[in-house]
Design a protein around this motif. Sequence first.
Motif, PDB file in Angstrom:
ATOM      1  N   HIS A   5       0.864  -1.194   0.000  1.00  0.00           N
ATOM      2  CA  HIS A   5       0.000   0.000   0.000  1.00  0.00           C
ATOM      3  C   HIS A   5       0.896   1.239   0.000  1.00  0.00           C
ATOM      4  O   HIS A   5       1.430   1.636   1.038  1.00  0.00           O
ATOM      5  CB  HIS A   5      -0.907  -0.025   1.237  1.00  0.00           C
ATOM      6  N   HIS A   7       1.718   5.266  -2.089  1.00  0.00           N
ATOM      7  CA  HIS A   7       1.250   6.334  -2.975  1.00  0.00           C
ATOM      8  C   HIS A   7       2.437   7.111  -3.545  1.00  0.00           C
ATOM      9  O   HIS A   7       3.439   7.306  -2.858  1.00  0.00           O
ATOM     10  CB  HIS A   7       0.329   7.293  -2.208  1.00  0.00           C
ATOM     11  N   HIS A  37      -4.482   6.740  -5.535  1.00  0.00           N
ATOM     12  CA  HIS A  37      -5.923   6.991  -5.527  1.00  0.00           C
ATOM     13  C   HIS A  37      -6.419   7.259  -6.945  1.00  0.00           C
ATOM     14  O   HIS A  37      -5.993   8.230  -7.584  1.00  0.00           O
ATOM     15  CB  HIS A  37      -6.268   8.232  -4.696  1.00  0.00           C
ATOM     16  N   GLU A  62      -6.118   2.385  -5.537  1.00  0.00           N
ATOM     17  CA  GLU A  62      -6.978   2.495  -4.352  1.00  0.00           C
ATOM     18  C   GLU A  62      -8.200   3.309  -4.738  1.00  0.00           C
ATOM     19  O   GLU A  62      -8.080   4.442  -5.215  1.00  0.00           O
ATOM     20  CB  GLU A  62      -6.222   3.163  -3.184  1.00  0.00           C
ATOM     21  N   ASP A 246       0.778   2.443   3.616  1.00  0.00           N
ATOM     22  CA  ASP A 246       0.044   3.636   3.149  1.00  0.00           C
ATOM     23  C   ASP A 246       1.009   4.825   3.132  1.00  0.00           C
ATOM     24  O   ASP A 246       0.640   5.945   3.483  1.00  0.00           O
ATOM     25  CB  ASP A 246      -1.175   3.931   4.019  1.00  0.00           C
ATOM     26  N   HIS A 248       2.996   7.928   2.065  1.00  0.00           N
ATOM     27  CA  HIS A 248       2.696   9.080   1.206  1.00  0.00           C
ATOM     28  C   HIS A 248       3.877  10.051   1.168  1.00  0.00           C
ATOM     29  O   HIS A 248       3.701  11.225   0.802  1.00  0.00           O
ATOM     30  CB  HIS A 248       1.501   9.869   1.737  1.00  0.00           C
TER      31      HIS A 248
HETATM   32 FE    FE Z   1      -3.842   4.865   0.742  1.00  0.00          FE
END
Ligand code: FE
Length: 303
Positions: A5, A7, A37, A62, A246, A248
């Motif tokens: 996961h 980005h 996303h 996602e 996740d 970022h």
């Molecule tokens: Fe995410």
Amino acid sequence: MIDLHTHSTASDGTLSPEALVDLAAEKGLTAIALTDHDTVAGVAAALGRGALRRVQVIPGVELGVDWNGPGQMHILGYNLRYQDAQLQERLTWLRKQRRERAGKIVTKLNTLGVGVSFERVEKIAGGHSIGRPHVARALLETGSVATLSEAFALYLAPGKPAYVHKQELGDEEAIQLVKACGGAAVLAHPTTLKLDAEALCRSVERLKSYGLRGLEVFWSGHSPEQVDDYQRLAYRLGLLPTGGSDFHGDNKPGIELGTGRNNNVQVPDWFLSAIAQSCPAMSAHAAQNGGVIPNPSRESICH
Ligand code: FE
Ligand code: AMP
Ligand code: ZN
Ligand code: FE
């Protein structure tokens, strides 16, 4: 270890897809999934860099979904044919919704007397998938807020004065879309659904009836107890356990690629091979590799 996961700058991460793969290589990760996303714009570059740096890159996405519930539901898609025309068409539509919503957020902010321009937000977003973190960064630049999280707390979070709802796919539609492109659909960060154990179980069962294949067990925002609960829920319902940070970059300070927040994310390689195989392979893998198996001495949260 792996990270399923992440980005990039294709959505609201701060590292380019190439820099993300480079960081994964430096950290000794064997695989990452790029899950931006509502876009797969970074996947080709990540795949190319992955081949050079010997990091396996899993094409991913996602999707935010509209559903009948209190919290936020995100569906991750893995191993999908990312050039699929139907997928591209739906993602283009979703990004159009994002763009329109960003414009409405800027209008609301201006009405509130907070000066920020749509052009600047668009520039920060880099022309791909615009999100609230890009608006937050524009607010930070103009000195309207001191931190990105303050931008959410004061203006951008649900219930705050510049919040605008985003048009999304339905839950069944999102899962079917991933399936139609040959991918595995996974429920991201189950905690954000904001359901108690029993209601979560019912919801996940419903998603499974639509074709959901996995549950994100490891995630930066999950407590050890939640990791344990979701692991057992996945096992109980015959869903694949997955996990990721996740990450970022600077848009989510404190979250590291591969390890999450204070090392609370540890995703073993076999999670990935299980995704590529059928669900029963999950328990076999777990047994063989001393992997994650629910503690049978504890009651499942799913009755
Ligand atoms: Fe995410
Ligand atoms: P959007 O896709 O526009 O709905 O924005 C979602 C992104 O905003 C996600 O990547 C979240 O990590 C980030 N986000 C949501 N709430 C917050 C918050 N309170 N503080 C910082 N980032 C947040
Ligand atoms: Zn994000
Ligand atoms: Fe998410």
